[in-house]
Design a protein around this motif. Structure first.
Motif, PDB file in Angstrom:
ATOM      1  N   GLY A  13       4.399  -2.798  -3.760  1.00  0.00           N
ATOM      2  CA  GLY A  13       4.026  -2.833  -2.587  1.00  0.00           C
ATOM      3  C   GLY A  13       3.408  -3.981  -2.346  1.00  0.00           C
ATOM      4  O   GLY A  13       2.596  -4.476  -3.033  1.00  0.00           O
ATOM      5  N   GLN A  25       4.968   6.332  -5.981  1.00  0.00           N
ATOM      6  CA  GLN A  25       5.970   6.680  -4.746  1.00  0.00           C
ATOM      7  C   GLN A  25       5.324   7.444  -3.773  1.00  0.00           C
ATOM      8  O   GLN A  25       5.619   7.390  -2.632  1.00  0.00           O
ATOM      9  CB  GLN A  25       7.097   7.201  -5.459  1.00  0.00           C
ATOM     10  CG  GLN A  25       8.224   6.355  -6.252  1.00  0.00           C
ATOM     11  CD  GLN A  25       8.742   5.409  -5.297  1.00  0.00           C
ATOM     12  OE1 GLN A  25       8.855   5.711  -4.018  1.00  0.00           O
ATOM     13  NE2 GLN A  25       9.360   4.525  -5.939  1.00  0.00           N
ATOM     14  N   VAL A  28       3.305   5.588  -1.001  1.00  0.00           N
ATOM     15  CA  VAL A  28       3.823   4.880  -0.226  1.00  0.00           C
ATOM     16  C   VAL A  28       3.787   5.115   1.355  1.00  0.00           C
ATOM     17  O   VAL A  28       3.244   4.211   2.017  1.00  0.00           O
ATOM     18  CB  VAL A  28       5.239   4.578  -0.450  1.00  0.00           C
ATOM     19  CG1 VAL A  28       6.204   3.595   0.461  1.00  0.00           C
ATOM     20  CG2 VAL A  28       5.186   3.855  -1.921  1.00  0.00           C
TER      21      VAL A  28
END
Length: 165
Positions: A13, A25, A28
């Motif tokens: 990211g 994940q 996010v």
């Protein structure tokens, strides 16, 4: 073919500062939301508020009807209580898709409303109790002491033959 050095379940990211970070994940969407909020604040030139509440610092309680709501709670919350509240906030955050701050605020407001309902209920029953007590005193004054009529010999006329013997 290239082999990725990124572990399974993670992604790269890019933060608001332009640096790249290794992010799980599941984080996010929340991270994107936080970065977008940060960027919006930066664009508007909004600064962060100082920590803590001036009202909470000046007085250790909040008056809730006849009682006091203590800041911080008295007695202090145990670690188990804090973890339980944290889990409730996380569940609310995940369910509604809102920030941790908003979820904790919603939980706080819900608990405050429960306190207000409990306070109103207490007052209603206290009022009902005083009205019942007043009614009983009025009835006792009007009709006399009800205990006087429940004695076994009360109201019984002595037998004239029993006195003769």
């Amino acid at each position: 073919t290239t082999i990725s050095n990124i572990p399974d379940g993670f992604t790269i990211g890019t933060g608001p500062d332009g640096q790249q970070y290794l992010v799980p994940q599941y984080m996010v969407p929340a991270l994107d939301h936080a970065f977008a909020s940060y960027q919006s604040k930066a664009d508007l030139g909004v600064s962060n508020a100082p920590g803590g509440s001036q009202q909470a610092q000046n007085r250790p309680f909040d008056v809730l009807a006849e009682g006091k709501l203590m800041f911080p709670p008295d007695p202090q919350l145990s670690d188990h209580d804090r973890l339980t509240l944290h889990a409730e906030v996380l569940a609310l955050q995940e369910k509604l898709g809102i920030s941790y701050k908003d979820a904790s605020h919603r939980l706080y407001i819900a608990e405050l409303e429960k306190l207000k309902v409990a306070d109103q209920t207490y007052k209603a029953f206290k009022n009902l109790d005083s009205r019942i007590e007043t009614s009983l005193k009025t009835l006792e004054a009007r009709f006399g002491d009800p205990k006087a009529n429940t004695e076994p010999d009360a109201g019984v006329v002595p037998d004239a033959d029993a006195d003769a013997e």
